[in-house]
Write a protein that holds these residues in place. Structure first.
Motif, mmCIF file in Angstrom:
data_model
loop_
_atom_site.group_PDB
_atom_site.id
_atom_site.type_symbol
_atom_site.label_atom_id
_atom_site.label_comp_id
_atom_site.label_asym_id
_atom_site.label_seq_id
_atom_site.Cartn_x
_atom_site.Cartn_y
_atom_site.Cartn_z
ATOM 1 N N SER A 1 77.284 58.609 41.005
ATOM 2 C CA SER A 1 75.893 58.164 40.912
ATOM 3 C C SER A 1 75.118 58.744 42.098
ATOM 4 O O SER A 1 75.604 58.694 43.237
ATOM 5 C CB SER A 1 75.792 56.637 40.942
ATOM 6 O OG SER A 1 76.396 56.055 39.809
ATOM 7 N N TRP B 1 70.982 59.295 43.879
ATOM 8 C CA TRP B 1 69.605 58.815 43.888
ATOM 9 C C TRP B 1 68.858 59.537 45.002
ATOM 10 O O TRP B 1 69.226 59.452 46.161
ATOM 11 C CB TRP B 1 69.601 57.314 44.118
ATOM 12 C CG TRP B 1 68.263 56.626 44.012
ATOM 13 C CD1 TRP B 1 67.027 57.141 44.291
ATOM 14 C CD2 TRP B 1 68.038 55.277 43.612
ATOM 15 N NE1 TRP B 1 66.054 56.209 44.089
ATOM 16 C CE2 TRP B 1 66.649 55.050 43.659
ATOM 17 C CE3 TRP B 1 68.883 54.245 43.225
ATOM 18 C CZ2 TRP B 1 66.087 53.816 43.352
ATOM 19 C CZ3 TRP B 1 68.313 53.014 42.907
ATOM 20 C CH2 TRP B 1 66.938 52.801 42.965
ATOM 21 N N ALA C 1 65.440 59.988 35.251
ATOM 22 C CA ALA C 1 66.656 59.174 35.162
ATOM 23 C C ALA C 1 67.501 59.659 33.998
ATOM 24 O O ALA C 1 66.970 59.976 32.920
ATOM 25 C CB ALA C 1 66.296 57.701 34.975
ATOM 26 N N ASN D 1 71.723 59.296 32.134
ATOM 27 C CA ASN D 1 73.098 58.815 32.056
ATOM 28 C C ASN D 1 73.911 59.819 31.249
ATOM 29 O O ASN D 1 73.504 60.213 30.152
ATOM 30 C CB ASN D 1 73.175 57.454 31.355
ATOM 31 C CG ASN D 1 72.564 56.338 32.178
ATOM 32 O OD1 ASN D 1 72.802 56.246 33.382
ATOM 33 N ND2 ASN D 1 71.783 55.481 31.540
ATOM 34 N N ALA E 1 70.948 51.412 40.345
ATOM 35 C CA ALA E 1 71.693 52.284 39.437
ATOM 36 C C ALA E 1 73.160 51.905 39.556
ATOM 37 O O ALA E 1 73.676 51.766 40.665
ATOM 38 C CB ALA E 1 71.486 53.748 39.791
ATOM 39 N N ILE F 1 70.394 52.167 34.657
ATOM 40 C CA ILE F 1 69.408 52.557 35.668
ATOM 41 C C ILE F 1 68.181 51.681 35.481
ATOM 42 O O ILE F 1 67.635 51.596 34.373
ATOM 43 C CB ILE F 1 69.016 54.038 35.538
ATOM 44 C CG1 ILE F 1 70.236 54.943 35.780
ATOM 45 C CG2 ILE F 1 67.899 54.394 36.512
ATOM 46 C CD1 ILE F 1 69.953 56.416 35.532
ATOM 47 N N ASN G 1 73.413 59.189 36.655
ATOM 48 C CA ASN G 1 74.761 58.613 36.538
ATOM 49 C C ASN G 1 75.642 59.566 35.732
ATOM 50 O O ASN G 1 75.236 60.047 34.670
ATOM 51 C CB ASN G 1 74.725 57.263 35.805
ATOM 52 C CG ASN G 1 74.289 56.124 36.705
ATOM 53 O OD1 ASN G 1 74.540 56.130 37.904
ATOM 54 N ND2 ASN G 1 73.641 55.129 36.122
#
Length: 256
Positions: A66, A68, A141, A143, A198, A211, A222
């Motif tokens: 993960s 950020w 964002a 995944n 997250a 998220i 992610n």
């Protein structure tokens, strides 16, 4: 060792059951006259008795990453790598946590207005879960989940964990990063107070990525990678397995 077995079963079964596609239920076909339908409970007991697989799981690994990047330039990253080596029959666990958390370069602006997201319901969802909730502008964002099934040799063994649970935490101002695992599962979580969270997790019956952002200009990603390596059984092992299975399936035949 029992704790390692429990963790191995949790991660392996959770990953495979959650990653498998859901199958639509079909209406039962009418049975021919004079035939009796076998109930599901009896079929469940029979399933798998007459099929012998020719491979075994040699290695199972989980990687959670993960990251950020905040609007002020701060970087948060959590990575968790867990491997189970089954080459000797008993699972050997290796655990590698890593957390990167840079200092704040500048205070992040406080989000304007009243913003909120609600994700409590995700905790009650079984199977594969992916969620992105954004209450802000200019955010990125994503995944990503992948499952790799292959035949071959186990990867180079990592450092054995020698324990059944562990965690690593870092904090810097309002930002925090955490990776953890125990006999019930494993997870990675990044959080910036007032700006969002997250996280990723894998546990029995549930595998997920979430998220939640309450701010502007954030970039969050992610990644969850599952890796399973299989190895064919030697011919003698297959013969022994087939003979043992044949003996089991013939029990009761010819008895009174």
């Amino acid at each position: 060792m029992n704790a390692i077995h429990s963790l191995a079963r949790t991660l392996l079964l959770g990953a495979l059951l959650c990653a498998a596609p859901a199958l639509a239920q079909e209406a039962p076909a009418p049975t021919a006259r004079g035939l009796t339908e076998i109930p599901d409970s009896e079929l469940g007991l029979m399933r798998g008795r007459f099929v012998a697989g020719d491979n075994q799981v040699l290695w199972f690994g989980v990687s959670m990453i993960s990251s950020w990047q905040t609007s002020s330039g701060q970087l948060l990253q959590g990575r968790l790598d867990i491997g189970f080596d089954f080459s000797d029959g008993q699972p050997v666990l290796s655990f590698s946590p890593n957390v990167v958390l840079t200092d704040e370069h500048a205070p992040m602006p406080v989000p304007s207005g009243q913003r909120s997201v609600e994700s409590a319901g995700l905790q009650n969802v079984a199977g594969l879960v992916q969620g992105v909730q954004v209450a802000g502008d200019g955010n990125a964002a994503s995944n990503v989940t992948s499952l790799s099934l292959r035949d071959g040799e186990a990867p180079g063994a990592g450092t054995p964990a020698g324990l059944s649970q562990g965690s690593l935490d870092r904090h810097s101002g309002p930002a925090s990063a955490r990776v953890q695992f125990d006999r019930n599962g494993a997870g990675v979580k990044l959080e910036v107070a007032g700006h969002g969270t997250a996280e990723q997790w894998i546990r029995s019956g549930s595998l997920g990525q979430s998220i939640r952002l309450l701010s502007d200009g954030q970039a969050v990603r992610n990644q969850l990678h599952l890796d399973m390596v299989r190895q064919s059984l030697p011919a003698t092992a297959m013969l022994n397995q087939n003979v043992a299975q044949a003996l089991v399936t013939t029990r009761g035949i010819g008895g009174p």
